[in-house]
Design an enzyme around this catalytic site. Structure first.
Site, mmCIF file in Angstrom:
data_model
loop_
_atom_site.group_PDB
_atom_site.id
_atom_site.type_symbol
_atom_site.label_atom_id
_atom_site.label_comp_id
_atom_site.label_asym_id
_atom_site.label_seq_id
_atom_site.Cartn_x
_atom_site.Cartn_y
_atom_site.Cartn_z
ATOM 1 N N ASN A 9 46.925 16.109 1.640
ATOM 2 C CA ASN A 9 45.497 15.502 1.657
ATOM 3 C C ASN A 9 45.367 14.916 3.194
ATOM 4 O O ASN A 9 46.267 14.212 3.755
ATOM 5 C CB ASN A 9 45.756 14.085 0.786
ATOM 6 C CG ASN A 9 44.555 12.975 0.941
ATOM 7 O OD1 ASN A 9 43.532 13.570 1.647
ATOM 8 N ND2 ASN A 9 44.655 11.962 0.410
ATOM 9 N N LYS A 11 43.270 13.413 4.519
ATOM 10 C CA LYS A 11 42.361 12.180 4.768
ATOM 11 C C LYS A 11 41.398 12.152 5.883
ATOM 12 O O LYS A 11 40.844 12.986 6.310
ATOM 13 C CB LYS A 11 43.587 10.950 5.100
ATOM 14 C CG LYS A 11 44.672 10.991 4.035
ATOM 15 C CD LYS A 11 45.482 9.850 3.770
ATOM 16 C CE LYS A 11 46.727 10.183 2.910
ATOM 17 N NZ LYS A 11 47.354 8.663 3.005
ATOM 18 N N HIS A 95 42.107 8.577 -5.427
ATOM 19 C CA HIS A 95 42.785 8.428 -4.601
ATOM 20 C C HIS A 95 43.001 6.620 -4.553
ATOM 21 O O HIS A 95 42.024 6.168 -4.322
ATOM 22 C CB HIS A 95 42.873 9.212 -3.273
ATOM 23 C CG HIS A 95 44.050 8.925 -2.393
ATOM 24 N ND1 HIS A 95 44.290 7.957 -1.718
ATOM 25 C CD2 HIS A 95 45.252 9.740 -2.203
ATOM 26 C CE1 HIS A 95 45.589 8.117 -0.905
ATOM 27 N NE2 HIS A 95 45.841 9.364 -1.380
ATOM 28 N N GLU A 97 43.380 4.892 -2.130
ATOM 29 C CA GLU A 97 42.699 4.362 -0.895
ATOM 30 C C GLU A 97 41.186 4.284 -1.084
ATOM 31 O O GLU A 97 40.568 3.224 -0.667
ATOM 32 C CB GLU A 97 42.935 5.190 0.394
ATOM 33 C CG GLU A 97 44.337 5.225 1.025
ATOM 34 C CD GLU A 97 45.062 6.662 1.793
ATOM 35 O OE1 GLU A 97 44.100 7.463 2.167
ATOM 36 O OE2 GLU A 97 46.135 6.578 1.809
ATOM 37 N N GLU A 167 50.856 8.409 -8.079
ATOM 38 C CA GLU A 167 51.114 8.158 -6.623
ATOM 39 C C GLU A 167 51.459 6.498 -6.563
ATOM 40 O O GLU A 167 50.341 5.845 -6.539
ATOM 41 C CB GLU A 167 49.923 8.555 -5.621
ATOM 42 C CG GLU A 167 49.721 9.934 -5.674
ATOM 43 C CD GLU A 167 48.892 10.297 -4.308
ATOM 44 O OE1 GLU A 167 49.536 10.741 -3.572
ATOM 45 O OE2 GLU A 167 47.863 9.757 -4.121
ATOM 46 N N GLY A 173 52.036 6.373 2.457
ATOM 47 C CA GLY A 173 51.993 6.155 3.626
ATOM 48 C C GLY A 173 52.942 5.089 4.272
ATOM 49 O O GLY A 173 52.703 4.673 5.564
ATOM 50 N N SER A 213 55.101 9.247 0.366
ATOM 51 C CA SER A 213 56.018 9.719 1.217
ATOM 52 C C SER A 213 56.932 10.861 1.127
ATOM 53 O O SER A 213 58.119 10.656 1.344
ATOM 54 C CB SER A 213 56.775 8.318 1.615
ATOM 55 O OG SER A 213 55.764 7.412 2.232
#
Ligand code: PEP
Length: 250
Positions: A9, A11, A95, A97, A167, A173, A213
């Site tokens: 991904n 992003k 996701h 985010e 996730e 991240g 990560s």
């Protein structure tokens, strides 16, 4: 047999020239067929370019998001039909985010799931608990509710178009990774929740990726767990060598 998948991904990273450079590096690194199915999700403006560049190679180009409506007055949004018209058949939905910064809740996600499946797209459905959920020891119920509210309304025959990506938000991240045991425990729980809501064969067949990560140094031990079928990779997917090393760890 479940598919092994490593998805990158990208992003909101890489302009057109940088996308071209990264694709060229990936093409150089991935000169042997990988044991995993490789998926790459660049940003919208570079999707068509990436799709054309990877044509003929065993790399699937995916979108990072889409709107649930077919078309209309939704300024700045992208529809399933637009994606399909440029050859994109796979989309990441939910996701963390998108959930955290763009207000995507289970209800919106359920609509996106329906639209993507109606267009016969493959979805990579993301979900995972936040740090306070894990500290409070309700991570299992949070995950189960995300699945129940966003996904478990689909028909049994639609599961062949679904890939799951667990996730944990606290690991995305942050450099903090779930331990292989934590990933395995949650993936086994997810499979049992699917078996309960549907049946054993659907639970057994669906690929469940771990994201958070993943790096060349930890991929192998995470992927070695029996219920982990690959990974959704953020930061490390922006470096062709790291991404290749992760894909080779399958
Ligand atoms: C992600 O964006 O889905 C992700 C897992 O990011 P990172 O690998 O950087 O934690």
């Amino acid at each position: 047999m479940r598919k092994k998948i490593v998805a990158g991904n990208w992003k909101m990273n890489k302009n057109l020239a940088e996308t071209g450079e990264l694709i060229a590096e990936i093409k150089r690194s991935f000169n042997n067929p990988s044991k995993a199915n490789i998926i790459i999700a660049p940003t919208f403006t570079n999707l068509y370019y990436a799709f054309e560049e990877f044509k003929g190679l065993e790399i699937t180009v995916a979108a990072q998001n889409m709107h649930h409506a077919e078309n209309g007055a939704f300024t700045g949004e992208i529809s399933a039909d637009m994606l399909k018209s440029i050859g994109i058949e796979t989309v990441i939905l939910g996701h963390s985010e998108r959930r955290a910064y763009f207000g995507e809740n289970d209800e919106v996600l359920a609509k996106k799931v329906n639209t993507a499946l109606k267009h016969d797209m493959t979805i990579i459905f993301c979900f995972g608990e936040e740090l306070q959920d894990r500290k409070g020891e309700h991570h299992f119920s949070v995950v189960e509710n995300q699945l129940k509210n966003g996904l478990f309304h689909i028909d049994a025959n639609q599961w062949s178009n679904v890939v799951l990506a667990y996730e944990p938000v606290w690991a995305i991240g942050t450099g903090e990774t779930a331990s292989p045991e934590q990933a395995q425990e949650m993936h086994a729980f997810i499979r049992s929740a699917i078996a309960k809501a549907y049946n054993d064969s659907i639970a057994d067949e669906v690929s469940i990726l771990y994201g958070g990560s993943v790096k060349p140094t930890n991929a192998e031990e995470i992927f070695a767990k029996p219920d982990v079928d690959g990974g959704l990779i953020g930061g490390a997917a922006l470096d062709a060598e790291s991404f290749e090393a992760i894909a080779s760890a399958i």
